[in-house]
Design an enzyme around this catalytic site. Structure first.
Site, PDB file in Angstrom:
ATOM      1  N   LYS A   1       0.856  -1.188   0.000  1.00 10.38           N
ATOM      2  CA  LYS A   1       0.000   0.000   0.000  1.00 10.38           C
ATOM      3  C   LYS A   1       0.892   1.237   0.000  1.00 10.38           C
ATOM      4  O   LYS A   1       1.669   1.463   0.904  1.00 10.38           O
ATOM      5  CB  LYS A   1      -0.923   0.069   1.210  1.00 10.38           C
ATOM      6  CG  LYS A   1      -1.962   1.182   1.018  1.00 10.38           C
ATOM      7  CD  LYS A   1      -2.642   1.651   2.289  1.00 10.38           C
ATOM      8  CE  LYS A   1      -1.918   2.708   3.055  1.00 10.38           C
ATOM      9  NZ  LYS A   1      -1.804   4.028   2.373  1.00 10.38           N
TER      10      LYS A   1
ATOM     11  N   GLU B   1      10.262   0.896  10.200  1.00  6.00           N
ATOM     12  CA  GLU B   1      11.258   1.961  10.027  1.00  6.00           C
ATOM     13  C   GLU B   1      10.531   3.255  10.343  1.00  6.00           C
ATOM     14  O   GLU B   1       9.655   3.667   9.592  1.00  6.00           O
ATOM     15  CB  GLU B   1      11.785   1.904   8.586  1.00  6.00           C
ATOM     16  CG  GLU B   1      13.152   2.504   8.454  1.00  6.00           C
ATOM     17  CD  GLU B   1      13.083   3.913   7.932  1.00  6.00           C
ATOM     18  OE1 GLU B   1      13.017   4.833   8.766  1.00  6.00           O
ATOM     19  OE2 GLU B   1      13.076   4.086   6.708  1.00  6.00           O
TER      20      GLU B   1
ATOM     21  N   CYS C   1      13.413  10.736   7.715  1.00  3.82           N
ATOM     22  CA  CYS C   1      13.389  10.169   9.061  1.00  3.82           C
ATOM     23  C   CYS C   1      14.742  10.320   9.737  1.00  3.82           C
ATOM     24  O   CYS C   1      14.836  10.342  10.952  1.00  3.82           O
ATOM     25  CB  CYS C   1      12.972   8.708   8.987  1.00  3.82           C
ATOM     26  SG  CYS C   1      13.780   7.832   7.657  1.00  3.82           S
TER      27      CYS C   1
ATOM     28  N   GLU D   1       9.951  14.931  16.590  1.00  4.03           N
ATOM     29  CA  GLU D   1      10.292  14.949  15.170  1.00  4.03           C
ATOM     30  C   GLU D   1       9.410  15.987  14.466  1.00  4.03           C
ATOM     31  O   GLU D   1       8.185  15.888  14.505  1.00  4.03           O
ATOM     32  CB  GLU D   1      10.031  13.562  14.565  1.00  4.03           C
ATOM     33  CG  GLU D   1      10.353  13.508  13.087  1.00  4.03           C
ATOM     34  CD  GLU D   1      10.214  12.100  12.514  1.00  4.03           C
ATOM     35  OE1 GLU D   1       9.128  11.521  12.591  1.00  4.03           O
ATOM     36  OE2 GLU D   1      11.217  11.590  11.978  1.00  4.03           O
TER      37      GLU D   1
HETATM   38  P1  NAI Z   1       1.726   7.807   8.816  1.00  4.39           P
HETATM   39  O1  NAI Z   1       2.563   6.917   9.648  1.00  4.39           O
HETATM   40  O2  NAI Z   1       0.335   8.087   9.247  1.00  4.39           O
HETATM   41  O3  NAI Z   1       1.638   7.240   7.311  1.00  4.39           O
HETATM   42  C1  NAI Z   1       2.567   6.356   6.717  1.00  4.39           C
HETATM   43  C2  NAI Z   1       1.818   5.248   5.995  1.00  4.39           C
HETATM   44  O4  NAI Z   1       1.044   4.518   6.938  1.00  4.39           O
HETATM   45  C3  NAI Z   1       0.830   5.734   4.927  1.00  4.39           C
HETATM   46  O5  NAI Z   1       0.830   4.822   3.852  1.00  4.39           O
HETATM   47  C4  NAI Z   1      -0.495   5.680   5.654  1.00  4.39           C
HETATM   48  O6  NAI Z   1      -1.597   5.513   4.792  1.00  4.39           O
HETATM   49  C5  NAI Z   1      -0.313   4.453   6.522  1.00  4.39           C
HETATM   50  N1  NAI Z   1      -1.158   4.407   7.709  1.00  4.39           N
HETATM   51  C6  NAI Z   1      -1.644   5.444   8.437  1.00  4.39           C
HETATM   52  N2  NAI Z   1      -2.381   4.994   9.462  1.00  4.39           N
HETATM   53  C7  NAI Z   1      -2.382   3.653   9.396  1.00  4.39           C
HETATM   54  C8  NAI Z   1      -2.955   2.625  10.177  1.00  4.39           C
HETATM   55  N3  NAI Z   1      -3.710   2.893  11.247  1.00  4.39           N
HETATM   56  N4  NAI Z   1      -2.711   1.335   9.827  1.00  4.39           N
HETATM   57  C9  NAI Z   1      -1.951   1.047   8.768  1.00  4.39           C
HETATM   58  N5  NAI Z   1      -1.397   1.974   7.975  1.00  4.39           N
HETATM   59  C10 NAI Z   1      -1.597   3.267   8.286  1.00  4.39           C
HETATM   60  O7  NAI Z   1       2.518   9.161   8.635  1.00  4.39           O
HETATM   61  P2  NAI Z   1       1.955  10.580   8.145  1.00  4.39           P
HETATM   62  O8  NAI Z   1       0.650  10.857   8.811  1.00  4.39           O
HETATM   63  O9  NAI Z   1       2.028  10.629   6.692  1.00  4.39           O
HETATM   64  O10 NAI Z   1       3.056  11.553   8.745  1.00  4.39           O
HETATM   65  C11 NAI Z   1       3.040  11.884  10.122  1.00  4.39           C
HETATM   66  C12 NAI Z   1       4.425  11.985  10.689  1.00  4.39           C
HETATM   67  O11 NAI Z   1       5.045  10.713  10.590  1.00  4.39           O
HETATM   68  C13 NAI Z   1       5.371  12.912   9.950  1.00  4.39           C
HETATM   69  O12 NAI Z   1       5.225  14.241  10.378  1.00  4.39           O
HETATM   70  C14 NAI Z   1       6.692  12.332  10.338  1.00  4.39           C
HETATM   71  O13 NAI Z   1       7.052  12.799  11.619  1.00  4.39           O
HETATM   72  C15 NAI Z   1       6.434  10.845  10.418  1.00  4.39           C
HETATM   73  N6  NAI Z   1       6.840  10.142   9.183  1.00  4.39           N
HETATM   74  C16 NAI Z   1       7.976   9.394   9.196  1.00  4.39           C
HETATM   75  C17 NAI Z   1       8.416   8.793   8.034  1.00  4.39           C
HETATM   76  C18 NAI Z   1       9.655   7.977   7.996  1.00  4.39           C
HETATM   77  O14 NAI Z   1      10.296   7.924   6.951  1.00  4.39           O
HETATM   78  N7  NAI Z   1       9.996   7.265   9.043  1.00  4.39           N
HETATM   79  C19 NAI Z   1       7.721   8.968   6.767  1.00  4.39           C
HETATM   80  C20 NAI Z   1       6.496   9.721   6.868  1.00  4.39           C
HETATM   81  C21 NAI Z   1       6.099  10.289   8.043  1.00  4.39           C
END
Ligand code: NAI
Ligand code: MG
Length: 502
Positions: A199, A274, A308, A405
């Protein structure tokens, strides 16, 4: 912003790709969501919709998992020779390079990153990951093991291990490096013989959809890769909790990482994560000042701080503090903001309205708590999601901007007296442990510090160096397991011990 420069004209293939509503790949066929629902994809430099994609939900997840299950349990992929599997992965890498310009444009348009960066880094790194992982297909080996079995004196055994693919893998990725994150996840899963339901992020689904077409063109059998577009709660959550999935691999927020672990707990699926970071970048008094300034700037401003591993806590030894902070501030002020597709752009917009609000919230909270912005500190313009590169000083360890973060172009510069004056504890004083940087001409000193940092990657006199062969991942709440390198293979393998009496 740079209003004069001409945007890169969209490649005709990109035009036609975004002009048709996109379907998703399930069992080798491109299909709409069962519900018929779609959602808009936005250009973050304008906030305008640019494409429509399928809003997949649990019903689509069920079909995709069934297809991956069938492809794993009965299909050719886990059973073909490792050499054939390796050749398919190699072909995916070649096809990515053949379509480099199209993929780079899609990535820049969808995510907002500068086209030059997508061309030079995101797309070639994604190709290289598949080429690197292609080589592993033929090199996944077990051991032969001499036994001593004390209660069977004189008996002889032939004992060995087999490394077998873990099965059906659910993969969920974010929007900061959409194509590259797909590659990091797919490469090791496919080379080991697993089948996948991936996804992609709702903010940036386009390059992943194009990659899935290329994977088909490379000859992946039906059902080996199923790619869904949809939202976290309605598509990601049922995928992570699906009882017929053997393993979940997730990249994203630490908050959702914890939900993934809970979702997987029901049937004890294997999980790798990650997650976030608040990485220390340490400049020692004997560092090469120019190198340190360039390194500290790149560590936080690359990809608009949406990394990240961003070097968001800049620790500078007192003697150098003023020079380095002045240099980073000058660098920040000189960064040219603009749409990703404008060839002159050095920093694009944040990815979404939500991220703009999140980062703006941190900037407000920093100001309210007494942090001082030497430059930036606010949104740029009122169109698109642009935030000014920001250097904060006078922060305190209990401030939100210091601890949490931010995921934007915002660095906190912190002076320290000497390494023994608690530098290591301060650098390690975070729930995260993804990356760290050290700048010093005294390599022995740098290596001693590197050994004491609780982080999955330590860069010395460089930052943000990624390679398909170099494992990447986090200590503490930055995650479980490693991406890339041969370490990544173990995420997708089970070890079977076979013992024969002979
Ligand atoms: P998120 O963790 O909500 O989204 C990442 C992925 O997880 C997306 O594909 C989303 O659709 C999916 N997702 C969201 N909720 C889910 C659930 N309950 N079950 C399964 N999948 C789910 O991150 P978001 O909202 O885009 O960004 C929020 C914060 O997360 C950012 O401000 C940043 O601090 C952090 N982040 C860290 C990343 C990294 O590379 N480690 C990448 C993106 C965001
Ligand atoms: Mg979220």
């Amino acid at each position: 912003m740079n209003a004069q420069a001409q945007p890169t004209l969209l490649n005709s293939k990109v035009e036609s790709f975004i002009n048709r509503p996109r379907t998703v790949l399930i069992d080798g066929r491109w299909v709409a969501a069962k519900s018929g629902k779609t959602f808009d994809v936005f250009d973050p430099s304008t906030g305008h919709p640019i494409a429509k994609v399928a809003a997949c939900e649990k019903a689509d997840v069920d079909i995709a998992v069934a297809a991956a299950r069938k492809a794993f349990d009965d299909g050719p992929w886990p059973r073909m020779t490792p050499s054939e599997r390796g050749r398919a992965l190699w072909k995916i890498g070649d096809l990515i390079l053949e379509n480099l310009e199209e993929l780079a444009q899609l990535e820049s348009l969808d995510n907002g990153k500068p086209i030059g960066v997508a061309r030079a880094a995101d797309v070639p790194l994604a190709a290289d990951l598949f080429h690197y992982m292609a080589g592993w297909a033929t090199k996944i080996e077990g051991n032969t093991i001499p036994l001593s079995v004390p209660y069977a004196p004189g008996a002889e055994f032939l004992a060995f291990t087999r490394k077998e693919p873990i099965g059906v893998v659910a993969q969920i990725i974010p929007w900061n490096f959409p194509l590259l994150m797909a590659a990091w996840k797919l490469g090791p899963a496919l080379t080991t013989g697993c089948t996948v339901v991936l996804k992609v992020a709702e903010e940036t689904p386009l390059s992943g959809l194009r990659l899935a077409e290329l994977c088909q063109e490379a000859g992946l059998p039906n059902g080996v890769l199923n790619l869904l577009t949809g939202f976290g709660e309605t598509c990601g959550a049922p995928l992570a909790a699906h009882p017929r999935v053997d393993k979940v691999a997730f990249t994203g927020s630490t908050e959702v990482g914890k939900l993934i672990v809970k979702a997987a707990a029901n049937d004890l699926k294997k999980v790798t994560l990650e997650l976030g970071g608040k990485s220390p970048n340490i400049i020692l008094d004997d560092a090469d000042t120019e190198l340190a300034i360039a390194g500290a700037s790149n560590a936080i401003f690359f990809n608009h701080g949406q990394c990240c591993c961003a070097g968001s806590r800049l620790f500078v030894q007192e003697k150098k503090f003023e020079d380095v902070v002045e240099g980073v501030t000058k660098f920040a002020k000189g960064i040219r903001l603009g749409p990703g597709l404008d060839a002159q752009t050095e920093m694009g917009p944040l990815v979404s309205q939500t991220q703009l609000e999140r980062v703006s919230g941190y900037l407000r909270s920093g100001a309210d708590e007494g942090a001082k912005a030497l430059c930036g500190g606010k949104r740029r313009g009122d169109t698109g999601y642009f935030v000014e590169p920001t250097v904060l000083v006078d922060t305190k360890p209990d401030m939100k901007v210091y601890r949490e973060e931010i995921f934007g172009p915002v660095v906190t510069a912190i002076p320290f007296k000497d390494v023994d004056d608690d530098l290591i504890n301060r650098a390690n004083d975070t729930v995260y442990g993804l990356a760290a940087g050290i700048y010093s001409k005294d390599l022995a000193r740098a290596h001693r510090i590197a050994n004491r940092l609780r982080a999955g990657t330590v860069w010395i006199n460089c930052y943000n160096i990624f390679d398909a062969a170099l494992p990447f991942g986090g200590y503490k709440q930055s995650g479980w397991g490693r991406e890339m390198g041969h370490d990544a293979l173990s995420n997708y393998l089970e070890t079977k011990a076979v013992c024969a009496g002979i």
